[in-house]
Every structure is written in C-alpha cells, then in structure tokens.
Design an enzyme around this catalytic site. Structure first.
Site, short mmCIF file in Angstrom:
data_model
loop_
_atom_site.label_atom_id
_atom_site.label_comp_id
_atom_site.label_asym_id
_atom_site.label_seq_id
_atom_site.Cartn_x
_atom_site.Cartn_y
_atom_site.Cartn_z
N TRP A 71 0.82 -1.20 0.00
CA TRP A 71 0.00 0.00 0.00
C TRP A 71 0.87 1.27 0.00
O TRP A 71 1.78 1.39 -0.80
CB TRP A 71 -1.00 -0.02 1.16
CG TRP A 71 -2.02 -1.12 1.02
CD1 TRP A 71 -1.99 -2.36 1.63
CD2 TRP A 71 -3.19 -1.14 0.18
NE1 TRP A 71 -3.06 -3.12 1.24
CE2 TRP A 71 -3.83 -2.40 0.36
CE3 TRP A 71 -3.78 -0.21 -0.65
CZ2 TRP A 71 -5.00 -2.76 -0.29
CZ3 TRP A 71 -4.97 -0.56 -1.31
CH2 TRP A 71 -5.56 -1.82 -1.13
N SER A 72 0.63 2.18 0.92
CA SER A 72 1.28 3.50 0.82
C SER A 72 2.75 3.50 1.21
O SER A 72 3.41 4.52 1.03
CB SER A 72 0.52 4.52 1.66
OG SER A 72 -0.70 4.85 1.04
N THR A 73 3.26 2.40 1.71
CA THR A 73 4.72 2.32 1.86
C THR A 73 5.38 2.50 0.51
O THR A 73 6.55 2.90 0.41
CB THR A 73 5.10 0.99 2.53
OG1 THR A 73 4.46 0.91 3.81
CG2 THR A 73 6.60 0.86 2.74
N LYS A 75 4.76 4.87 -1.48
CA LYS A 75 4.94 6.30 -1.77
C LYS A 75 6.38 6.76 -1.61
O LYS A 75 6.88 7.57 -2.39
CB LYS A 75 4.01 7.14 -0.90
CG LYS A 75 2.53 7.06 -1.27
CD LYS A 75 1.70 7.98 -0.40
CE LYS A 75 0.24 8.05 -0.86
NZ LYS A 75 -0.52 6.83 -0.57
N TYR A 161 -3.79 14.38 2.94
CA TYR A 161 -3.19 13.14 2.46
C TYR A 161 -3.73 12.75 1.08
O TYR A 161 -4.92 12.48 0.91
CB TYR A 161 -3.46 12.04 3.47
CG TYR A 161 -2.74 10.74 3.19
CD1 TYR A 161 -1.37 10.72 2.96
CD2 TYR A 161 -3.43 9.54 3.17
CE1 TYR A 161 -0.70 9.54 2.72
CE2 TYR A 161 -2.77 8.35 2.94
CZ TYR A 161 -1.41 8.35 2.70
OH TYR A 161 -0.76 7.18 2.46
#
Length: 388
Positions: A71-73, A75, A161
């Site tokens: 997921w957002s890791t 980014k 966010y």
C-alpha cells in the site's frame, strides 16, 4: 485472545533480541497472520525475520521471498524516483508542475509546485467526480482527470493526504521527463541494478510468491456510517473515491496496474533496502543512488499542521517532508524527530533514520484498521530503538 506463535525463521543479532520478541508477540497478541521484518544498521542486516502464513487458509507458509502489496509504503519509493531526477538536474522541485505537464495548469493549478505534489500540499487529495477502481487502472484517464480538476484548498497552505492521487501526480511528472512510467523507471534505475525485490505492481511471473491480503474485521454498518458522517468531503474523496481494499488488491487486475501510491509489492528486505537509501545519505551498499545533499533534501519539513484528510484519525498535528513523513514529536518513526518513513494502509512500514544509520522494513498480510501507526509496527519500532 492469545494465539499460538508460528515458527519464526531468519536471523536476529543478540543485541536485537527484543525485536524478535516483539515480532513473536505480534502473532500471539496482535492477530498477525504472516509477516516479515528487516532492520539494517550501518548498511548491515541485524534483523531479518519472517513467519506465519501467506494466505487466509493457512495453507502456504510465509517464505523469505514472499511478496506482498505494501500500500502506501510504496509512496516513499515513488518519491525516490523523483528525487533521483532532481539530483540529476532533470527536475526542479521548485518549478511549477505545468512546466513538465502543461495540461496540469487547468482549473487554477498553474502555480502548483512539484514539491507540493511530494508533500501532499497540492490540494488534489482526491478527484471530485466518481472514479471507479477499474478507471484507476487506466493511467491516462486518471492523469487526465487530475489535470482537469480544481484543488480542494489553496495549494501550499495545508497538507491533506493524497492517498491514491500522489502516485499518479508524481508518477506523471516522472513520465513526462523520462518517457517511462514509474514501474519501468524504478526497475531500470534502482531496483534492477541493485537487485532489490520490489516492483510497482506485480509481474505476472511472480504471482506465485504473492501473499493474500486479509482485511481487518469490518465495522458494523451503523459504526461505519457514523465514521463516514464525520469525514469532510475532501477526506471522502481521498479515501473512498474509489474504495480499494484487500479484495481489490488480491486481483490480477490490481497487480497488473501501475498505482504508484498504493500497489508496490516487495519483501521486508526490499523495503529496508529502499528506505535505507534515505538513511545512508544516498548510498545502497557501495552504490551511490543519491548525492548526500539530495538524500538530505528528502526530509525537509514542509509545514506542521492538522492534516485535512487524516485529521479525524490523528489527534495531533503531523508534518510531511518530500515524499515521506517526519517522525516529529509523536514518534511514528522512533524518537528521532527527523527520522522519516511511510506507513501502508493496514500496517506495513518503511523507516529511515540517518542519525542512527538505520532503516526498517515491515510487511504483513493481515490488514489492521489503521492508516498509520499500527500497534504491530509500533511494537517493532519501539523494540528497535530500545536496542540502539
């Protein structure tokens, strides 16, 4: 309810025995299904553990090379691509986005800066028109809608966010400069040469190594409705347009797509290695990825505030840097306020602490309800810092 601890594999230096204990406790006390954690100090591996199951049926053991959607890791990894281009003089973080992507100037966005994309301050946390998961898989359509839409707030004044839009915004700038979508640029310039087991999306040939994501217990309908009623329109757009969770992320379509904010697939080792580039002043082993100045720029704070999207979930102000979050006074990434990192929806995390010369990667498949600071992750972070 206490659960039996599955066999934990790997290695852990004696000094970091508390990390192993916390990892095992995550299975026993915090509902872990399958997971891995890697810690690098001074570029050397001091913790490399894995265990549990790669599927809900508990038929496939989690192996040392099991891949999972983080997921957002993702980014922080996508941001690394932009910082590499800036370090090469091909991208100016203080230039208008429209200098690279002319269509982006529509709807009053002509002055939005590249650094505002990286720091969730561009006002584009979500699309205003309905956008389906299937449409999310269409790169050109998603980017065209982002280019045409107006900001939710005055860019540069607050953070909000950009849960899914971050990857398309930063990724399209990468594509406009290099001609390559982020997956290909990342592989060619970073993960391929360094042998790091991480990709945006998941190559079909690697599907057999992928863990099945399992969602946390869903809230009852009335609880969920009450929670949604409290969200402002910008948060609804950021988090629920479209709705994507474990069911979507387990499909071949999600894995084949490029969603550089949310569908990176990798191991804990890979996450620790990529965030380790930020921790080691731009180095990965003997290879220099970024100059020391570029690596330091990654963690330039862009202004502390109550996030317009996550504010209801966080009872404190937070501060974005340039593609990652600062640990700050809340200690999301340990006691060093200038450590940085990024959490992934449900629990995963990448952490970089240049002062301690330390990086951490934590990946798992049972998703908790947290967007950030999952108790399993925090137990591991606390144990790491108890040993350094």
């Amino acid at each position: 309810m206490t659960q039996p601890v599955p066999t934990v594999h790997g290695q852990c230096d004696d000094r970091f025995a508390g990390v192993r204990a916390a990892f095992e406790e995550n299975f026993r006390e915090r509902g872990e299904l399958g997971a891995a954690v890697t810690v690098l100090v001074g570029g050397e591996t001091v913790v490399d553990l894995w265990g549990g199951w790669a599927d809900a049926a508990r038929s496939r053991p989690w192996e040392q090379d099991t891949l999972v959607n983080v997921w957002s890791t993702t980014k922080g990894v996508t941001a690394l691509c932009a910082h590499l281009l800036a370090d090469r003089g091909l991208l100016d973080l203080d230039a208008p986005v429209a200098a690279y992507w002319p269509d982006f100037a529509a709807a009053g966005k002509e002055a939005v800066l590249v650094r505002q994309l990286l720091s969730h301050r561009a006002g584009l946390a979500g699309l205003r028109e309905p956008h389906t998961v299937a449409e999310l898989y269409d790169w050109d359509l998603t980017c065209a809608r982002l280019a045409a839409t107006e900001p939710w707030w005055e860019p540069g004044t607050r953070s909000g966010y950009h849960a899914l839009t971050f990857g398309f915004l930063v990724g399209e700038v990468v594509r406009r400069i290099t001609g390559q979508l982020p997956r290909d640029f990342l592989h060619q310039e970073i993960t391929g040469p360094l042998g790091i087991d991480f990709a945006i999306g998941l190559p079909e040939k690697e599907a057999g190594r992928a863990a099945e994501l399992v969602h946390a217990r869903a809230a009852r309908g009335s609880e969920q409705a009450a929670a949604f009623d409290q969200l402002p329109p910008v948060a609804l757009a950021a988090l629920l347009n479209p709705v994507a969770g474990a069911a979507e992320a387990n499909t071949p379509e999600w894995r084949a797509a490029q969603i550089p904010a949310a569908n990176g697939h990798g191991t804990a080792r890979a996450v620790a290695a990529l965030y380790g580039i930020f921790a080691r002043q731009g180095r990965a082993g003997t290879h220099r990825v970024l100059s020391p100045q570029a690596a330091e720029r990654v963690r330039e704070g862009q202004g502390r505030c109550r996030d317009l999207v996550l504010g209801a979930g966080f009872q404190h102000d937070t501060e974005t840097a340039l593609g990652v979050w600062l640990s700050g006074t809340n200690g999301s990434y340990g006691p060093n306020p200038r450590a940085v990192g990024h959490d992934g929806f449900g629990g995963s995390c990448g952490l970089a602490d240049p002062e301690a010369d330390l990086s951490l990667g934590y990946v798992m498949n049972r998703m908790g309800p947290h967007i950030a600071d999952d108790p399993r992750k925090m137990a591991l972070v606390d144990a790491v810092y108890s040993a350094v």
